[in-house]
Design a protein around this motif. Structure first.
Motif, PDB file in Angstrom:
ATOM      1  N   HIS A 295       0.832  -1.201   0.000  1.00  0.00           N
ATOM      2  CA  HIS A 295       0.000   0.000   0.000  1.00  0.00           C
ATOM      3  C   HIS A 295       0.870   1.255   0.000  1.00  0.00           C
ATOM      4  CE1 HIS A 295      -2.793  -2.985   1.984  1.00  0.00           C
ATOM      5  NE2 HIS A 295      -3.456  -2.614   0.894  1.00  0.00           N
ATOM      6  N   VAL A 296       1.964   1.213   0.768  1.00  0.00           N
ATOM      7  CA  VAL A 296       2.893   2.350   0.813  1.00  0.00           C
ATOM      8  C   VAL A 296       3.508   2.563  -0.565  1.00  0.00           C
ATOM      9  CG1 VAL A 296       5.029   3.219   1.838  1.00  0.00           C
ATOM     10  CG2 VAL A 296       3.358   2.023   3.271  1.00  0.00           C
ATOM     11  N   VAL A 297       3.925   1.480  -1.214  1.00  0.00           N
ATOM     12  CA  VAL A 297       4.513   1.568  -2.556  1.00  0.00           C
ATOM     13  C   VAL A 297       3.513   2.152  -3.549  1.00  0.00           C
ATOM     14  CG1 VAL A 297       5.300   0.146  -4.497  1.00  0.00           C
ATOM     15  CG2 VAL A 297       6.270  -0.195  -2.222  1.00  0.00           C
ATOM     16  N   ALA A 298       2.270   1.705  -3.492  1.00  0.00           N
ATOM     17  CA  ALA A 298       1.247   2.234  -4.393  1.00  0.00           C
ATOM     18  C   ALA A 298       1.044   3.740  -4.167  1.00  0.00           C
ATOM     19  CB  ALA A 298      -0.067   1.481  -4.202  1.00  0.00           C
ATOM     20  N   ALA A 299       1.023   4.170  -2.902  1.00  0.00           N
ATOM     21  CA  ALA A 299       0.848   5.595  -2.599  1.00  0.00           C
ATOM     22  C   ALA A 299       2.046   6.407  -3.077  1.00  0.00           C
ATOM     23  CB  ALA A 299       0.648   5.788  -1.096  1.00  0.00           C
ATOM     24  N   LEU A 300       3.256   5.893  -2.878  1.00  0.00           N
ATOM     25  CA  LEU A 300       4.448   6.609  -3.334  1.00  0.00           C
ATOM     26  C   LEU A 300       4.516   6.689  -4.855  1.00  0.00           C
ATOM     27  CD1 LEU A 300       7.044   5.190  -0.803  1.00  0.00           C
ATOM     28  CD2 LEU A 300       6.211   7.546  -0.927  1.00  0.00           C
ATOM     29  N   THR A 301       4.101   5.625  -5.523  1.00  0.00           N
ATOM     30  CA  THR A 301       4.082   5.621  -6.982  1.00  0.00           C
ATOM     31  C   THR A 301       3.098   6.663  -7.502  1.00  0.00           C
ATOM     32  OG1 THR A 301       4.723   3.292  -7.003  1.00  0.00           O
ATOM     33  CG2 THR A 301       3.737   4.172  -9.024  1.00  0.00           C
ATOM     34  N   ARG A 302       1.923   6.759  -6.870  1.00  0.00           N
ATOM     35  CA  ARG A 302       0.957   7.792  -7.258  1.00  0.00           C
ATOM     36  C   ARG A 302       1.521   9.191  -7.015  1.00  0.00           C
ATOM     37  NH1 ARG A 302      -2.576   4.141  -4.983  1.00  0.00           N
ATOM     38  NH2 ARG A 302      -2.705   5.282  -3.023  1.00  0.00           N
ATOM     39  N   ALA A 303       2.241   9.359  -5.910  1.00  0.00           N
ATOM     40  CA  ALA A 303       2.831  10.669  -5.605  1.00  0.00           C
ATOM     41  C   ALA A 303       3.875  11.059  -6.652  1.00  0.00           C
ATOM     42  CB  ALA A 303       3.454  10.659  -4.210  1.00  0.00           C
ATOM     43  N   ILE A 304       4.656  10.090  -7.108  1.00  0.00           N
ATOM     44  CA  ILE A 304       5.653  10.375  -8.149  1.00  0.00           C
ATOM     45  C   ILE A 304       4.957  10.783  -9.440  1.00  0.00           C
ATOM     46  CG2 ILE A 304       7.380   9.320  -9.663  1.00  0.00           C
ATOM     47  CD1 ILE A 304       8.335   7.735  -7.253  1.00  0.00           C
ATOM     48  N   LEU A 305       3.890  10.083  -9.802  1.00  0.00           N
ATOM     49  CA  LEU A 305       3.145  10.438 -11.013  1.00  0.00           C
ATOM     50  C   LEU A 305       2.556  11.839 -10.897  1.00  0.00           C
ATOM     51  CD1 LEU A 305       1.342   7.051 -11.778  1.00  0.00           C
ATOM     52  CD2 LEU A 305       3.272   8.071 -13.018  1.00  0.00           C
ATOM     53  N   GLU A 306       2.067  12.180  -9.709  1.00  0.00           N
ATOM     54  CA  GLU A 306       1.460  13.489  -9.481  1.00  0.00           C
ATOM     55  C   GLU A 306       2.497  14.614  -9.499  1.00  0.00           C
ATOM     56  OE1 GLU A 306      -0.248  15.562  -5.537  1.00  0.00           O
ATOM     57  OE2 GLU A 306      -1.309  13.734  -6.115  1.00  0.00           O
ATOM     58  N   ARG A 307       3.653  14.369  -8.907  1.00  0.00           N
ATOM     59  CA  ARG A 307       4.667  15.416  -8.764  1.00  0.00           C
ATOM     60  C   ARG A 307       5.727  15.408  -9.853  1.00  0.00           C
ATOM     61  NH1 ARG A 307       3.976  17.996  -3.874  1.00  0.00           N
ATOM     62  NH2 ARG A 307       2.675  16.843  -2.437  1.00  0.00           N
ATOM     63  N   GLY A 308       5.812  14.327 -10.617  1.00  0.00           N
ATOM     64  CA  GLY A 308       6.737  14.293 -11.738  1.00  0.00           C
ATOM     65  C   GLY A 308       8.097  13.698 -11.464  1.00  0.00           C
ATOM     66  N   GLN A 309       8.446  13.465 -10.212  1.00  0.00           N
ATOM     67  CA  GLN A 309       9.738  12.847  -9.911  1.00  0.00           C
ATOM     68  C   GLN A 309       9.728  12.289  -8.496  1.00  0.00           C
ATOM     69  OE1 GLN A 309      12.210  16.451 -10.257  1.00  0.00           O
ATOM     70  NE2 GLN A 309      13.123  15.809  -8.349  1.00  0.00           N
ATOM     71  N   ALA A 310      10.665  11.363  -8.264  1.00  0.00           N
ATOM     72  CA  ALA A 310      10.808  10.751  -6.945  1.00  0.00           C
ATOM     73  C   ALA A 310      11.690  11.628  -6.063  1.00  0.00           C
ATOM     74  CB  ALA A 310      11.433   9.361  -7.083  1.00  0.00           C
ATOM     75  N   PRO A 311      11.506  11.564  -4.756  1.00  0.00           N
ATOM     76  CA  PRO A 311      12.405  12.300  -3.868  1.00  0.00           C
ATOM     77  C   PRO A 311      13.781  11.636  -3.844  1.00  0.00           C
ATOM     78  CG  PRO A 311      10.959  10.901  -2.590  1.00  0.00           C
ATOM     79  CD  PRO A 311      10.495  10.805  -4.020  1.00  0.00           C
ATOM     80  N   ARG A 312      14.779  12.371  -3.391  1.00  0.00           N
ATOM     81  CA  ARG A 312      16.108  11.780  -3.246  1.00  0.00           C
ATOM     82  C   ARG A 312      16.147  10.814  -2.075  1.00  0.00           C
ATOM     83  NH1 ARG A 312      18.239  17.451  -3.350  1.00  0.00           N
ATOM     84  NH2 ARG A 312      17.987  17.999  -5.522  1.00  0.00           N
ATOM     85  N   SER A 313      15.426  11.149  -1.009  1.00  0.00           N
ATOM     86  CA  SER A 313      15.416  10.304   0.180  1.00  0.00           C
ATOM     87  C   SER A 313      14.081  10.445   0.893  1.00  0.00           C
ATOM     88  CB  SER A 313      16.561  10.687   1.126  1.00  0.00           C
ATOM     89  OG  SER A 313      16.330  11.968   1.670  1.00  0.00           O
ATOM     90  N   ILE A 314      13.777   9.448   1.697  1.00  0.00           N
ATOM     91  CA  ILE A 314      12.582   9.477   2.538  1.00  0.00           C
ATOM     92  C   ILE A 314      13.023   9.043   3.934  1.00  0.00           C
ATOM     93  CG2 ILE A 314      10.274   8.554   2.957  1.00  0.00           C
ATOM     94  CD1 ILE A 314      10.126   7.860  -0.021  1.00  0.00           C
TER      95      ILE A 314
END
Length: 194
Positions: A11-30
């Motif tokens: 579920h966390v992975v799915a939410a992070l993947t949606r966030a990347i699609l929404e924001r256009g890129q992944a964070p450097r770190s979490i």
């Protein structure tokens, strides 16, 4: 915001993947606590695939992730402790309403009394700030909410098997026969090489 009775790594992975699609890129770190939804192999594999460093706080040290602890306290005080949720659907609706107010209507003193949405829109895109050309660095402010990775980040974004053949064979054997975290295996083997 994800709302459910419990959340697993998938579920966390799915939410992070949606966030990347929404924001256009992944964070450097979490920066994460050591909850089971964050320490499993699903999130670890996702982080490796996306080049994201997972920085785990030390157990019992929530102050090492102050941004989320502050947000969690506000969420609890202003919504979770004052609302009654008769169903999961109702909880999702009330939390969505609270989040809409928090992000788009409510000014935050830490953001110069702007809403988070206004604050975020006033910045250049993170891609523009990390472009390898000369630029005026004064206009690229730090990204809000993302912690700086620890000096010894918990996860190497590009894990490699050891160069030494002895350790390489041992690493492959451990990975194939272990139920533990890949992160701990890499850490152990890397420590032995040093």
């Amino acid at each position: 915001m994800e709302v459910d009775r419990s959340l697993q790594g998938k579920h966390v992975v799915a939410a992070l993947t949606r966030a990347i699609l929404e924001r256009g890129q992944a964070p450097r770190s979490i920066t994460l606590d050591n909850g089971s939804e964050f320490t499993g192999r699903v999130l670890e594999a996702w982080a490796m695939q996306h080049g994201v460093d997972l920085c785990f706080i030390r157990p019992g040290r929530p102050v090492e992730n102050g941004f989320i602890e502050s947000f969690n306290g506000r969420l609890r005080d202003e919504c979770l402790n004052v609302e009654w949720f008769g169903s999961l659907h109702q909880a999702r609706e009330k939390l969505a309403h609270w989040l809409e107010h928090y992000n788009f209507k409510r000014p935050h003193s830490a953001l110069d009394d702007q809403t988070p949405a206004t604050f975020a829109s006033s910045y250049q895109s993170p891609a523009a700030c990390s472009a390898p050309i000369e630029r005026n660095t004064a206009s690229c402010r730090p990204r809000q909410g993302f912690a700086t990775p620890a000096k010894n980040a918990a996860l190497d974004p590009v894990p490699r098997l050891p160069e030494n053949a002895k350790y390489r064979g041992e690493a492959l054997f451990e990975i194939a026969h272990s139920r533990g975290s890949l992160l701990s295996l890499w850490s152990q083997l890397h420590a032995r090489q040093s």
